[in-house]
Design a protein around this motif. Structure first.
Motif, PDB file in Angstrom:
ATOM      1  N   SER A   1       1.019  -1.622   0.520  1.00  9.13           N
ATOM      2  CA  SER A   1      -0.091  -0.068   0.262  1.00  9.13           C
ATOM      3  C   SER A   1       1.079   1.441   0.110  1.00  9.13           C
ATOM      4  O   SER A   1       1.020   2.774  -0.390  1.00  9.13           O
ATOM      5  CB  SER A   1      -1.158   0.067   1.119  1.00  9.13           C
ATOM      6  OG  SER A   1      -0.269  -0.350   2.351  1.00  9.13           O
ATOM      7  N   ARG A   2       1.928   0.655   0.315  1.00  6.86           N
ATOM      8  CA  ARG A   2       2.734   2.588   0.465  1.00  6.86           C
ATOM      9  C   ARG A   2       3.563   2.600  -0.767  1.00  6.86           C
ATOM     10  O   ARG A   2       3.665   4.090  -1.078  1.00  6.86           O
ATOM     11  CB  ARG A   2       4.400   2.287   2.265  1.00  6.86           C
ATOM     12  CG  ARG A   2       3.620   2.099   3.301  1.00  6.86           C
ATOM     13  CD  ARG A   2       4.120   2.861   4.269  1.00  6.86           C
ATOM     14  NE  ARG A   2       4.139   4.189   4.600  1.00  6.86           N
ATOM     15  CZ  ARG A   2       5.656   4.650   4.371  1.00  6.86           C
ATOM     16  NH1 ARG A   2       6.714   4.299   5.408  1.00  6.86           N
ATOM     17  NH2 ARG A   2       5.404   6.134   4.311  1.00  6.86           N
ATOM     18  N   LEU A   3       3.747   1.780  -1.333  1.00  9.11           N
ATOM     19  CA  LEU A   3       4.483   1.594  -2.595  1.00  9.11           C
ATOM     20  C   LEU A   3       3.327   1.536  -3.143  1.00  9.11           C
ATOM     21  O   LEU A   3       4.210   3.208  -4.767  1.00  9.11           O
ATOM     22  CB  LEU A   3       4.815   0.025  -3.114  1.00  9.11           C
ATOM     23  CG  LEU A   3       5.454   0.301  -4.342  1.00  9.11           C
ATOM     24  CD1 LEU A   3       6.902   1.111  -4.287  1.00  9.11           C
ATOM     25  CD2 LEU A   3       6.016  -1.217  -4.913  1.00  9.11           C
ATOM     26  N   TYR A   4       2.219   2.160  -3.287  1.00 13.89           N
ATOM     27  CA  TYR A   4       0.842   2.520  -4.478  1.00 13.89           C
ATOM     28  C   TYR A   4       0.744   4.049  -3.791  1.00 13.89           C
ATOM     29  O   TYR A   4       0.770   4.859  -4.834  1.00 13.89           O
ATOM     30  CB  TYR A   4       0.185   1.408  -3.995  1.00 13.89           C
ATOM     31  CG  TYR A   4      -0.046   0.293  -4.485  1.00 13.89           C
ATOM     32  CD1 TYR A   4       0.954  -0.419  -5.158  1.00 13.89           C
ATOM     33  CD2 TYR A   4      -1.126  -0.821  -4.010  1.00 13.89           C
ATOM     34  CE1 TYR A   4       0.420  -1.887  -5.543  1.00 13.89           C
ATOM     35  CE2 TYR A   4      -1.425  -2.420  -4.039  1.00 13.89           C
ATOM     36  CZ  TYR A   4      -0.081  -2.391  -5.189  1.00 13.89           C
ATOM     37  OH  TYR A   4       0.098  -3.803  -5.647  1.00 13.89           O
ATOM     38  N   LEU A   5       0.707   4.159  -3.232  1.00 12.09           N
ATOM     39  CA  LEU A   5       0.430   5.624  -2.413  1.00 12.09           C
ATOM     40  C   LEU A   5       1.546   6.620  -2.944  1.00 12.09           C
ATOM     41  O   LEU A   5       1.765   7.319  -3.186  1.00 12.09           O
ATOM     42  CB  LEU A   5       0.780   5.553  -0.909  1.00 12.09           C
ATOM     43  CG  LEU A   5      -0.443   5.488  -0.212  1.00 12.09           C
ATOM     44  CD1 LEU A   5      -0.953   5.120   1.355  1.00 12.09           C
ATOM     45  CD2 LEU A   5      -1.690   6.199  -1.102  1.00 12.09           C
TER      46      LEU A   5
END
Length: 531
Positions: A408-412
């Motif tokens: 999720s952090r990579l997507y963000l």
């Protein structure tokens, strides 16, 4: 397939939506757009021409694509930039397909594709008219299919088809980047096969070249028939220097690619921290070794020649995106503690918040404290506030997700990159201090767009003025040239205020200054003599 759906939305909103939102500003954009426009009006499509004169350093494929875009969407900045944007999307798709065909890993292919579209050099090249993105797309197609052909153990239909596709792509690479671009592709393929002791696969290369030559023959004969000495100019050293732009120092050739790493450089340490054992295991994979050569060889090649490759620089980044994605995947697959990844994303989030706050503060105080400074910048108040708010949103979302999982952090992270061009894409006013806006302002104020008018400017601004006037009566004034009169009913000279050419001009009938440019009007002259 859900990953590719999100990547497609990323591409549409970051690359397609902002294309026509800002005035054209770089000399290269005007050069490519005006050359394509001249092709339409002249009806001559065989070779590219600069103000009607054959230019050996400008291959025609990019202009052909721009002509097609003009005919579909009209002659405007959106249509001029569309081929570059689509070429970036095609390259991202080719990266994903290459990984899918060689490693059977859709997630890794999607990650590599979006990393490639996030590099600042890709964002810049894909958002402007020029040759870099188109050249990279066809060069990547040629290299990728040649690599897949070399992986086939037996000569079958698939291998033959891959060689044919690779040869066709190489021919299109030549039509976009010239002879030295194809030599670079040949070097990468040759070194890969030799380093891996795939000596039998060297027989692929003659078939690859034959396919490329057969595709180029009809155009080559037509061009040679139309332009005497065409191939001599194409193969000349002067043409090579014109294409690559020699700088004289090797380290300057690496500066532009280094800047192009931003902001992906934030997650690069995560890939490096995958560890020696993981990278040793990855380097046993043919695709990883091929990507490493495709990244390093162009850098070594142009550093040795001490030339900046301009449009060819982007060719290094598809390979780098594959290596980065493989490193990130290995880092998390081996049970990494995410410390490096989280720290780098936190630094990026803080950077966005700090710069966003500064931009909003500058927006607030612009009218009083920094008014004189901002008169020199091609931005508006809306640009500043939108950039500041977008940076704050992206940084805040990243820091808020600190306790989330790494996916999720990579997507963000990619969201924080995408929101910046989206936030500022429609913030350039029609009066922005860019050549297109300035020249069009002159035309509106002086009402000078007539068929009888002649326009004279410096060589650097000739394509820009031709584009803005939609008029071919634009000529360049040479250094030291004295203009006594003009051969048309009315003549306009448009130069920078500090241009020494003003000293060689007679007293004008009328002169208007807007910012750093001035426009002088001469009329009543039917004969033209120049010294």
């Amino acid at each position: 397939m859900k990953y590719f759906g999100w990547i497609f939305l990323f591409f549409i909103f970051v690359y397609i939506v902002p294309l026509g939102s800002r005035p054209m500003f770089s000399p290269g954009e005007f050069q490519y757009a005006e050359t394509a426009r001249e092709m339409i009006f002249s009806g001559s499509y065989v070779t590219a021409a600069d103000s009607g004169v054959f230019a050996a350093n400008q291959m025609p494929l990019d202009h052909w694509l721009t002509v097609g875009s003009f005919k579909l969407f009209g002659i405007n900045s959106f249509a001029a930039r569309l081929p570059s944007a689509l070429a970036v999307g095609l390259t991202a798709l080719l990266i994903a397909l290459l990984i899918q065909q060689s490693l059977r890993d859709q997630k890794l292919g999607a990650l590599s594709a979006i990393i490639f579209m996030t590099f600042s050099i890709t964002l810049l090249t894909g958002g402007t008219a020029g040759s870099g993105a188109v050249f990279t797309a066809f060069a990547s197609a040629s290299l990728g299919t040649l690599f897949l052909a070399a992986q086939e153990t037996a000569f079958n239909r698939r291998k033959l088809l891959l060689i044919i596709i690779s040869g066709i792509s190489a021919a299109l690479t030549f039509l976009s980047g010239g002879l030295y671009a194809v030599i670079l592709l040949l070097l990468i393929s040759l070194f890969y096969l030799l380093f891996n002791c795939r000596f039998k696969e060297l027989l692929i290369l003659p078939g690859w070249l034959i396919c490329a030559v057969l595709v180029l023959l009809p155009w080559g004969f037509h061009a040679a028939e139309k332009i005497p000495g065409f191939w001599c100019e194409i193969f000349s050293w002067q043409n090579f220097k014109a294409i690559t732009g020699c700088t004289g120092t090797w380290y300057r050739t690496l500066l532009y690619p280094a800047i192009g790493l931003f902001p992906v450089i934030v997650i690069l340490p995560t890939a490096v921290m995958a560890g020696k054992e993981a990278w040793t295991r990855m380097l046993r994979q043919p695709l990883c070794r091929f990507a490493l050569l495709a990244f390093l060889l162009p850098a070594v090649y142009f550093a040795a020649l001490r030339c900046l490759p301009q449009g060819m620089t982007l060719l290094m980044f598809p390979a780098l995106s594959i290596l980065t994605a493989m490193g990130i995947q290995a880092y998390f697959n081996r049970g990494g503690h995410h410390r490096t990844f989280d720290w780098m994303l936190n630094i990026w989030g803080l950077f966005l918040i700090i710069t966003g706050g500064m931009e909003i503060a500058v927006w607030y105080f612009r009218e009083s404290l920094l008014q004189e400074y901002f008169t020199l910048l091609p931005i508006t108040r809306l640009f500043l506030i939108n950039l500041g708010v977008s940076s704050l949103i992206g940084g805040t979302v990243l820091l808020y997700s600190l306790r989330g999982n790494w996916r999720s952090r990579l997507y963000l992270f990619f969201f924080s990159v995408a929101i910046l061009p989206l936030g500022i894409s429609w913030c350039f006013s029609s009066n922005s201090r860019m050549p297109e806006a300035i020249f069009k302002k002159f035309i509106r104020q002086m009402d000078i767009l007539t068929d009888e008018s002649t326009f004279i400017t410096s060589k650097d601004f000739t394509p820009a003025l031709s584009w803005c006037t939609e008029n071919r009566n634009v000529i360049a004034i040479a250094d030291g040239q004295e203009l006594h009169c003009c051969g048309s009913e009315v003549c306009y000279v448009l130069l920078k205020n500090d241009d020494p050419a003003w000293q060689n001009l007679p007293k004008p009938e009328k002169i208007i200054s807007i910012e750093q440019f001035s426009c002088a009007r001469f009329s009543g002259h039917r004969d033209c003599t120049k010294k």
